[in-house]
Design an enzyme around this catalytic site. Structure first.
Site, mmCIF file in Angstrom:
data_model
loop_
_atom_site.group_PDB
_atom_site.id
_atom_site.type_symbol
_atom_site.label_atom_id
_atom_site.label_comp_id
_atom_site.label_asym_id
_atom_site.label_seq_id
_atom_site.Cartn_x
_atom_site.Cartn_y
_atom_site.Cartn_z
ATOM 1 N N GLY B 82 56.220 -49.350 -133.016
ATOM 2 C CA GLY B 82 56.548 -48.425 -131.944
ATOM 3 C C GLY B 82 55.498 -48.505 -130.851
ATOM 4 O O GLY B 82 54.485 -49.183 -130.995
ATOM 5 N N THR B 86 49.319 -52.661 -126.148
ATOM 6 C CA THR B 86 47.921 -52.370 -126.439
ATOM 7 C C THR B 86 47.143 -53.674 -126.528
ATOM 8 O O THR B 86 47.710 -54.759 -126.549
ATOM 9 C CB THR B 86 47.734 -51.507 -127.699
ATOM 10 O OG1 THR B 86 46.419 -50.955 -127.681
ATOM 11 C CG2 THR B 86 47.924 -52.309 -128.973
ATOM 12 N N HIS B 88 44.023 -55.790 -128.493
ATOM 13 C CA HIS B 88 43.082 -55.931 -129.601
ATOM 14 C C HIS B 88 42.053 -56.968 -129.182
ATOM 15 O O HIS B 88 42.399 -57.960 -128.523
ATOM 16 C CB HIS B 88 43.788 -56.414 -130.869
ATOM 17 C CG HIS B 88 44.883 -55.501 -131.341
ATOM 18 N ND1 HIS B 88 44.652 -54.195 -131.738
ATOM 19 C CD2 HIS B 88 46.211 -55.697 -131.467
ATOM 20 C CE1 HIS B 88 45.797 -53.644 -132.093
ATOM 21 N NE2 HIS B 88 46.769 -54.522 -131.935
ATOM 22 N N CYS B 179 49.593 -48.145 -123.398
ATOM 23 C CA CYS B 179 50.578 -47.174 -123.883
ATOM 24 C C CYS B 179 51.564 -46.751 -122.802
ATOM 25 O O CYS B 179 52.253 -45.746 -122.938
ATOM 26 C CB CYS B 179 49.905 -45.925 -124.459
ATOM 27 S SG CYS B 179 48.674 -46.308 -125.682
#
Lengths: 82, 218
Positions: B82, B86, B88, B179
């Site tokens: 969901g 984002t 990393h 987000c």
């Protein structure tokens, strides 16, 4: 005939968006195979087919919202399985 | 791959710095194990720089052209969790709990809130006061986001999880609209004013696993 239903996903979750169908109309599907993935705000959820059969109709297209309890697809179950 | 320890029926595995796709495949293997009644598995890792777009994301969430990202050695992956987009990168601790949500009353929100509480507890161990937001998941320090949360669920087994900005290079977040919101990201290192020992953070996460198991059983 068996309906694939959008199940209860938790308190306060009233709807989800159909993200991805893994089968199309006419496909044979086995029991417990993931037929569709739905998405809420921060979770994706795979819905498994409860019967073996043929996908008869897809009722909610990708990108469209469905309410909890709403049928998403119709499966014509395999008579040998019933 | 290092198996750290077995804590209260929960297997903890530290993959170290691992490519996103490799960790994803490993998660899928673990989901299958937990489906077959294996105990919960907690995967810890860091990823080389990668942007992941969840099911609610599209390329508009990327603020930098794909070819420019490629030049900078940053991969882009479309994934089945969901949330939107984002980032990393090394210095960010990624935690993938593979758990059966029957232990959370088959309630996605209950589990997501629980992950947020775990993150807030963890930050508290480092004297960082974080809280939840009513408008977005994750853990926040004031208006800044420090932990992102997002899950995938298959046959009520949850995978994906949370990303904790420990020593993350925050400049990389300028590549995206995190987000899908106009939010600023922060890190433990930024708040503390110095790098934070990743091993200590991992150890605290593992300690909180015990609490996880306790709560999951109630």
């Amino acid at each position: 005939m068996n309906n694939v239903i959008l199940p209860e996903l938790g308190e306060g979750i009233e709807k989800a968006v159909v993200a991805c169908w893994n089968y199309k109309v006419g496909d044979v599907i086995k029991k417990d195979d993931d037929i569709v993935e739905v998405v809420t705000d921060k979770a994706t959820f795979n819905i498994a087919c409860e019967v073996r059969g043929v996908v008869k109709e897809i009722l909610v297209k990708e990108g469209h919202e469905a309410l909890i309890g709403q049928p998403l697809a119709i499966i014509e179950s395999d008579p040998q399985e019933s | 791959m290092v198996e750290l320890k077995q804590k209260q029926d929960c297997q903890v595995i530290d993959l170290g710095l691992v490519e996103y796709k490799k960790a994803y495949d490993f998660q899928k293997e673990c989901v299958q194990k937990v489906l077959n009644d294996h105990d919960p598995i907690l995967i810890l890792c860091e990823h080389p720089a990668v942007l992941t777009l969840g099911r609610l994301a599209d390329e508009r969430h990327l603020l930098t052209p794909r070819d420019e990202l490629q030049k900078q050695g940053i991969d882009v992956e479309f994934i089945d969790r969901g949330g939107e987009v984002t980032l990393h990168s090394p210095g960010q601790l990624v935690v993938y709990p593979i758990v059966n949500l029957n232990n959370f009353d088959k309630d996605l929100h209950r589990y997501l809130h629980f992950l947020e509480e775990v993150a807030i507890d963890l930050l508290g161990k480092f004297d960082i006061v974080a809280s939840r937001s009513s408008v977005n998941t994750g853990a926040w320090v004031g208006p800044d986001k420090i932990v992102s949360v997002g899950i995938g669920v298959r046959k009520w087994i949850s995978y994906h999880g949370m990303a904790i900005n420990v020593n993350t290079n925050l400049n990389l977040f300028s590549l995206i609209n995190p987000c899908g919101l106009d939010v600023k990201m922060t890190s433990m290192a930024k708040i503390k004013g110095q790098p934070v020992n990743m091993a200590e953070v991992k150890e605290q996460v593992i300690n909180i696993v015990e609490a996880t198991r306790r709560v999951a059983r109630t």
